[in-house]
Design a protein around this motif. Structure first.
Motif, PDB file in Angstrom:
ATOM      1  N   VAL A  88      17.250 -11.791  10.839  1.00 35.03           N
ATOM      2  CA  VAL A  88      18.224 -11.032  10.050  1.00 35.03           C
ATOM      3  C   VAL A  88      18.398  -9.623  10.611  1.00 35.03           C
ATOM      4  CG1 VAL A  88      18.819 -10.249   7.712  1.00 35.03           C
ATOM      5  CG2 VAL A  88      17.717 -12.453   8.047  1.00 35.03           C
ATOM      6  N   ASN A  89      17.424  -9.143  11.376  1.00 38.72           N
ATOM      7  CA  ASN A  89      17.595  -7.854  12.048  1.00 38.72           C
ATOM      8  C   ASN A  89      18.842  -7.865  12.930  1.00 38.72           C
ATOM      9  OD1 ASN A  89      16.623  -5.204  13.106  1.00 38.72           O
ATOM     10  ND2 ASN A  89      16.381  -6.343  15.008  1.00 38.72           N
ATOM     11  N   HIS A  90      19.080  -8.983  13.610  1.00 38.43           N
ATOM     12  CA  HIS A  90      20.267  -9.117  14.463  1.00 38.43           C
ATOM     13  C   HIS A  90      21.544  -9.045  13.618  1.00 38.43           C
ATOM     14  CE1 HIS A  90      22.868 -10.651  17.662  1.00 38.43           C
ATOM     15  NE2 HIS A  90      23.316 -11.561  16.809  1.00 38.43           N
ATOM     16  N   VAL A  91      21.557  -9.763  12.504  1.00 38.64           N
ATOM     17  CA  VAL A  91      22.733  -9.767  11.625  1.00 38.64           C
ATOM     18  C   VAL A  91      22.981  -8.373  11.058  1.00 38.64           C
ATOM     19  CG1 VAL A  91      23.770 -10.817   9.578  1.00 38.64           C
ATOM     20  CG2 VAL A  91      22.242 -12.169  11.032  1.00 38.64           C
ATOM     21  N   GLU A  92      21.894  -7.712  10.674  1.00 36.14           N
ATOM     22  CA  GLU A  92      22.003  -6.377  10.084  1.00 36.14           C
ATOM     23  C   GLU A  92      22.607  -5.386  11.076  1.00 36.14           C
ATOM     24  OE1 GLU A  92      19.144  -3.904   7.061  1.00 36.14           O
ATOM     25  OE2 GLU A  92      18.226  -4.679   8.894  1.00 36.14           O
ATOM     26  N   GLU A 104      22.719  -8.920   0.020  1.00 35.49           N
ATOM     27  CA  GLU A 104      21.309  -9.205  -0.240  1.00 35.49           C
ATOM     28  C   GLU A 104      21.003 -10.685  -0.044  1.00 35.49           C
ATOM     29  OE1 GLU A 104      17.409  -8.346  -0.928  1.00 35.49           O
ATOM     30  OE2 GLU A 104      19.069  -6.928  -0.700  1.00 35.49           O
ATOM     31  N   SER A 105      22.002 -11.545  -0.264  1.00 31.21           N
ATOM     32  CA  SER A 105      21.785 -12.993  -0.144  1.00 31.21           C
ATOM     33  C   SER A 105      21.407 -13.413   1.266  1.00 31.21           C
ATOM     34  CB  SER A 105      23.048 -13.749  -0.582  1.00 31.21           C
ATOM     35  OG  SER A 105      24.138 -13.442   0.283  1.00 31.21           O
ATOM     36  N   PHE A 106      21.745 -12.580   2.264  1.00 29.66           N
ATOM     37  CA  PHE A 106      21.424 -12.921   3.650  1.00 29.66           C
ATOM     38  C   PHE A 106      19.920 -13.000   3.887  1.00 29.66           C
ATOM     39  CE2 PHE A 106      25.471 -11.857   6.266  1.00 29.66           C
ATOM     40  CZ  PHE A 106      26.261 -12.463   5.311  1.00 29.66           C
ATOM     41  N   TRP A 107      19.126 -12.365   3.005  1.00 31.86           N
ATOM     42  CA  TRP A 107      17.674 -12.386   3.131  1.00 31.86           C
ATOM     43  C   TRP A 107      17.066 -13.623   2.470  1.00 31.86           C
ATOM     44  CZ3 TRP A 107      15.330  -9.155   6.384  1.00 31.86           C
ATOM     45  CH2 TRP A 107      15.997  -7.974   6.732  1.00 31.86           C
ATOM     46  N   GLN A 108      17.855 -14.335   1.655  1.00 28.86           N
ATOM     47  CA  GLN A 108      17.343 -15.514   0.969  1.00 28.86           C
ATOM     48  C   GLN A 108      17.950 -16.828   1.461  1.00 28.86           C
ATOM     49  OE1 GLN A 108      18.406 -12.762  -1.369  1.00 28.86           O
ATOM     50  NE2 GLN A 108      16.308 -12.069  -1.000  1.00 28.86           N
ATOM     51  N   ALA A 235       8.074 -12.961  15.713  1.00 27.94           N
ATOM     52  CA  ALA A 235       8.135 -11.734  14.908  1.00 27.94           C
ATOM     53  C   ALA A 235       9.525 -11.558  14.317  1.00 27.94           C
ATOM     54  CB  ALA A 235       7.769 -10.526  15.775  1.00 27.94           C
ATOM     55  N   ASP A 236       9.576 -11.015  13.105  1.00 24.14           N
ATOM     56  CA  ASP A 236      10.853 -10.688  12.448  1.00 24.14           C
ATOM     57  C   ASP A 236      11.745 -11.911  12.267  1.00 24.14           C
ATOM     58  OD1 ASP A 236      10.272  -7.880  12.323  1.00 24.14           O
ATOM     59  OD2 ASP A 236      10.728  -7.765  14.459  1.00 24.14           O
ATOM     60  N   MET A 237      11.141 -13.106  12.208  1.00 20.08           N
ATOM     61  CA  MET A 237      11.905 -14.333  11.966  1.00 20.08           C
ATOM     62  C   MET A 237      11.914 -14.574  10.462  1.00 20.08           C
ATOM     63  SD  MET A 237      11.356 -18.134  13.630  1.00 20.08           S
ATOM     64  CE  MET A 237      12.704 -19.312  13.720  1.00 20.08           C
ATOM     65  N   THR A 264      19.874 -15.664  17.732  1.00 22.15           N
ATOM     66  CA  THR A 264      19.389 -14.708  18.727  1.00 22.15           C
ATOM     67  C   THR A 264      18.054 -14.106  18.324  1.00 22.15           C
ATOM     68  OG1 THR A 264      21.679 -14.140  19.224  1.00 22.15           O
ATOM     69  CG2 THR A 264      19.986 -12.645  20.043  1.00 22.15           C
ATOM     70  N   VAL A 265      17.053 -14.240  19.201  1.00 22.18           N
ATOM     71  CA  VAL A 265      15.737 -13.654  18.930  1.00 22.18           C
ATOM     72  C   VAL A 265      15.867 -12.133  18.935  1.00 22.18           C
ATOM     73  CG1 VAL A 265      13.365 -13.435  19.743  1.00 22.18           C
ATOM     74  CG2 VAL A 265      14.558 -15.636  19.916  1.00 22.18           C
ATOM     75  N   SER A 266      15.403 -11.497  17.863  1.00 19.59           N
ATOM     76  CA  SER A 266      15.614 -10.060  17.712  1.00 19.59           C
ATOM     77  C   SER A 266      14.444  -9.431  16.975  1.00 19.59           C
ATOM     78  CB  SER A 266      16.918  -9.822  16.937  1.00 19.59           C
ATOM     79  OG  SER A 266      17.157  -8.450  16.722  1.00 19.59           O
ATOM     80  N   ASN A 267      13.881  -8.368  17.535  1.00 16.62           N
ATOM     81  CA  ASN A 267      12.769  -7.642  16.917  1.00 16.62           C
ATOM     82  C   ASN A 267      13.174  -6.223  16.544  1.00 16.62           C
ATOM     83  OD1 ASN A 267      10.022  -8.945  18.988  1.00 16.62           O
ATOM     84  ND2 ASN A 267      11.213  -9.912  17.368  1.00 16.62           N
TER      85      ASN A 267
END
Length: 336
Positions: A88-92, A104-108, A235-237, A264-267
Motif C-alpha cells: 500500500v506504500n506504493h499506492v499511497e 481508508e478502505s485501501f488498508w483493509q 517488508a511493508d506487504m 510492485t514491491v515497495s518499502n
C-alpha cells in the motif's frame, strides 16, 4: 523443486526440472509434457516430479545444460492472471503525487486487476512497443501459481493452494493509464504482456524466507546496468498471498494454473518516509513511476524519464548465500 518451460517449437513449450544451482535440467515428458498439465493433476504428479528433482541433484537422472535464455515464462499462457497491489506504500505514493487522498478502505481490502494471460513474454525476450510516449515502465513483483481454489475459500485453503512461486515484470504503459482509468472501466491497453522468471519454485525451496504467505528477501532490480531497487519483498506487504488469493476467489473459483501477483514491491524508508534511491543509500524502487512520484512530491515535477528504446531492466532474487533462486528476468525495450 524448480521448474521451467523450454522452447520446443510449440505454443506451450516443454516442462523440465531444473537443478537448484540453475545449471542443469531434465525433461519429464513421461510425467507431464507442460507445466499446466502438471498443475491440472498436481497431487499425483508433484511427488513424481520431486523424485526426478532429487535424482537430478544426485546425478542419477539424465540431464542437459540449462540456459535461461532458452526458457519461456514458466506458464507461457495461463487461464487466469490477476495482479494485486499488496504494498500500500506504493499506492499511497501514487495518490500523493497527484494530490489525492487515499481511502481508508485501501488498508483493509486489496486492489486487484485482471490482466491479459494469453501471451506472456519470455524472461529474456524483448519488450516490443510502438511508441516511447506511451510511458514504458517495468514493475518488479513476486507472483504465485495456485492449484484449484473453490469460490469463497478461507485463508488456510488459499495458503495450501499455493503451489509455485516466481518473479514478475508487470510491464505498464504509464502514459495510457490515466485515460483508461478516467473511463471508469479499468486497465486494458495500458497493461501489455508481462514476463515471469525463467524458473518457478515450490515454496519448500525458499526455506525460512517463505512463511506461507510472504517471501522475505530483497528483490534486485537493475536498470541499464545500475542498481535501481533492493526492496525487501516481505517488508511493508499489507496483504500477503493467501489474502490476495482469497480476494481473487471471493466470487469465482480459480482453476489450477491461475497466477496471482503481489503488485510492485515497495518499502518505506527507515523513518516511514518514501525512501531513497540506491545511490543515496536507500533501498530504491521497483518501478520508474515510484521514483517519479517522489521527485514530484519533493520538487513539483518528475525528472526521471520512462524507458526508452534500448533501455534494459534486470529483475532477480538471491538467497542468503548470494545464489539466484529463480534466474533473472532481463529485457530490453525494442521498437516494433
Amino acid at each position: 523443486m524448480k521448474l521451467a518451460t523450454l522452447r520446443d517449437g510449440s505454443r506451450d513449450g516443454r516442462l523440465v526440472i531444473v537443478s537448484r544451482d540453475l545449471t542443469r535440467a531434465s525433461g519429464v515428458p513421461h510425467i507431464a509434457r507442460t507445466l499446466q498439465a502438471a498443475l491440472d493433476d498436481w497431487a499425483h504428479v508433484a511427488p513424481r516430479l520431486a523424485d526426478v528433482a532429487q535424482m537430478l541433484e544426485t546425478g542419477a537422472e539424465p540431464d542437459e545444460r540449462f540456459h535461461e535464455r532458452d526458457a519461456l515464462s514458466p506458464l507461457p499462457r495461463a487461464y487466469q492472471w490477476a495482479d494485486g497491489s499488496a504494498y500500500v506504500n506504493h499506492v499511497e505514493l501514487v495518490r500523493k503525487a497527484r494530490g489525492a487522498e487515499m481511502p481508508e478502505s485501501f488498508w483493509q481490502d486489496p486492489l486487484m486487476y485482471q490482466g491479459g494471460s494469453d501471451s506472456f513474454l519470455a524472461p529474456r525476450g524483448p519488450i516490443r512497443m510502438a511508441d516511447e510516449a506511451w510511458g514504458i515502465d517495468f514493475e518488479g513483483e513476486v507472483a504465485v501459481i495456485v492449484g484449484d481454489v473453490p469460490m469463497g475459500a478461507d485463508i488456510d485453503t488459499c495458503r495450501a493452494a499455493i503451489k509455485l512461486v516466481m518473479l514478475l515484470n508487470d510491464v505498464s504503459l504509464r502514459g495510457l493509464i490515466p485515460g483508461e482509468l478516467a473511463k471508469g472501466f479499468g486497465f486494458f491497453q495500458s497493461k501489455p504482456s508481462s514476463a515471469f522468471s525463467p524458473v518457478a519454485v515450490t515454496p519448500d525451496e525458499l526455506g525460512e524466507a517463505w512463511d506461507g504467505g510472504k517471501l522475505s528477501l530483497p528483490l534486485d532490480v537493475d536498470y541499464n546496468g545500475q542498481p535501481f531497487g533492493r526492496a525487501n519483498a516481505g517488508a511493508d506487504m499489507t496483504f500477503d498471498f493467501p489474502q490476495l488469493v482469497a480476494h481473487a476467489a471471493k466470487t469465482r473459483p480459480l482453476c489450477a494454473g491461475a497466477i496471482i501477483g503481489s503488485g510492485t514491491v515497495s518499502n518505506k524508508g527507515p523513518d516511514g518516509d518514501p525512501g531513497k534511491p540506491v545511490g543515496e543509500g536507500g533501498l530504491g524502487y521497483s518501478c520508474i513511476a515510484e521514483i517519479r512520484m517522489i521527485e514530484t512530491i519533493n520538487s513539483g515535477k518528475p525528472s526521471t524519464p520512462f524507458m526508452q528504446f534500448g533501455d534494459t531492466v534486470r529483475i532477480e532474487m538471491k538467497d542468503g548465500e548470494g545464489h539466484s533462486i529463480f534466474g533473472a528476468i532481463e529485457q530490453s525495450v525494442e521498437k516494433v
